[in-house]
Design a protein around this motif. Structure first.
Motif, PDB file in Angstrom:
ATOM      1  N   ALA A 290       0.850  -1.181   0.000  1.00 51.04           N
ATOM      2  CA  ALA A 290       0.000   0.000   0.000  1.00 51.04           C
ATOM      3  C   ALA A 290       0.891   1.238   0.000  1.00 51.04           C
ATOM      4  N   GLU A 291       0.779   2.035  -1.053  1.00 48.51           N
ATOM      5  CA  GLU A 291       1.507   3.298  -1.109  1.00 48.51           C
ATOM      6  C   GLU A 291       0.664   4.334  -0.393  1.00 48.51           C
ATOM      7  N   VAL A 292       1.230   4.942   0.646  1.00 53.47           N
ATOM      8  CA  VAL A 292       0.479   5.853   1.505  1.00 53.47           C
ATOM      9  C   VAL A 292       1.252   7.148   1.722  1.00 53.47           C
ATOM     10  N   HIS A 293       0.536   8.171   2.111  1.00 52.74           N
ATOM     11  CA  HIS A 293       1.187   9.425   2.517  1.00 52.74           C
ATOM     12  C   HIS A 293       1.712   9.250   3.946  1.00 52.74           C
ATOM     13  N   TYR A 294       0.803   8.844   4.837  1.00 43.84           N
ATOM     14  CA  TYR A 294       1.149   8.553   6.228  1.00 43.84           C
ATOM     15  C   TYR A 294       0.907   7.072   6.485  1.00 43.84           C
ATOM     16  N   VAL A 295       1.762   6.466   7.278  1.00 39.87           N
ATOM     17  CA  VAL A 295       1.549   5.075   7.684  1.00 39.87           C
ATOM     18  C   VAL A 295       0.418   5.071   8.707  1.00 39.87           C
ATOM     19  N   PRO A 296      -0.590   4.221   8.521  1.00 37.03           N
ATOM     20  CA  PRO A 296      -1.704   4.208   9.479  1.00 37.03           C
ATOM     21  C   PRO A 296      -1.273   3.696  10.851  1.00 37.03           C
TER      22      PRO A 296
ATOM     23  N   LEU B  19      -1.972  -1.404  11.561  1.00 32.95           N
ATOM     24  CA  LEU B  19      -1.480  -2.062  10.354  1.00 32.95           C
ATOM     25  C   LEU B  19      -2.191  -3.391  10.144  1.00 32.95           C
TER      26      LEU B  19
ATOM     27  N   TYR C 162       3.322  -1.056   3.997  1.00 38.28           N
ATOM     28  CA  TYR C 162       2.917   0.333   3.788  1.00 38.28           C
ATOM     29  C   TYR C 162       4.163   1.125   3.425  1.00 38.28           C
TER      30      TYR C 162
ATOM     31  N   SER D 179       5.685   4.920   2.321  1.00 37.39           N
ATOM     32  CA  SER D 179       5.534   6.367   2.167  1.00 37.39           C
ATOM     33  C   SER D 179       6.812   6.885   1.521  1.00 37.39           C
TER      34      SER D 179
ATOM     35  N   HIS E  60       5.583  -2.536   8.256  1.00 38.05           N
ATOM     36  CA  HIS E  60       4.705  -3.703   8.175  1.00 38.05           C
ATOM     37  C   HIS E  60       4.709  -4.407   9.522  1.00 38.05           C
TER      38      HIS E  60
END
Length: 129
Positions: free
Chosen positions: A2-8, A11, A17, A19, A27
């Motif tokens: 998952a390409e994300v701006h912020y890591v959630p 997880l 993930y 960024s 992960h």
């Protein structure tokens, strides 16, 4: 992956993930222990590539600082297990990582050698630089 701006904050298992903006991937440990595993990206860290939507992470991920001592590669979305890292191997890997970062940033701040500066100056004088 998952390409994300912020890591959630929470997880999902089996998801890497990434960024690019913050140069980090994260992960949950592949062993299932539930530990979050951060991976710094960039010239002195790990590299994440994607093929057919599946991530490859290099070099290996060693969780020697976690109780599970997991050590693995992620290749095309698959976990390839390696031997657990001993305490001594973990310390050696951390020292190596630190040395690699120090050398990289030291070299960035180093002035080019005198002959490189001279060559560039001469090329500029003849209109080739």
């Amino acid at each position: 992956m998952a390409e994300v701006h912020y890591v959630p904050a929470v997880l999902e298992p089996g998801v890497l993930y990434v960024s690019d903006e913050y140069k980090i991937a994260m992960h949950l440990c592949a062993c299932g222990c539930g530990s979050k595993v951060p991976v710094s990206l960039g010239p002195t860290g790990w590299k994440v590539t994607k093929r057919n939507g599946k991530p490859t992470v290099r070099p290996s991920i060693g969780s020697g600082q976690l109780p599970c001592n997991s050590h693995y590669f992620i290749t095309d979305g698959r976990v390839d297990w390696l031997r657990a890292m001993s305490a001594a191997q973990t310390v050696a890997a951390l020292k190596s990582d630190h040395g690699r970062r120090e050398a990289y940033y030291r070299d960035l701040n180093r002035k080019p050698r005198w002959w490189v500066r001279l060559w560039k100056g001469l090329l500029g004088l003849v209109g080739l630089g």
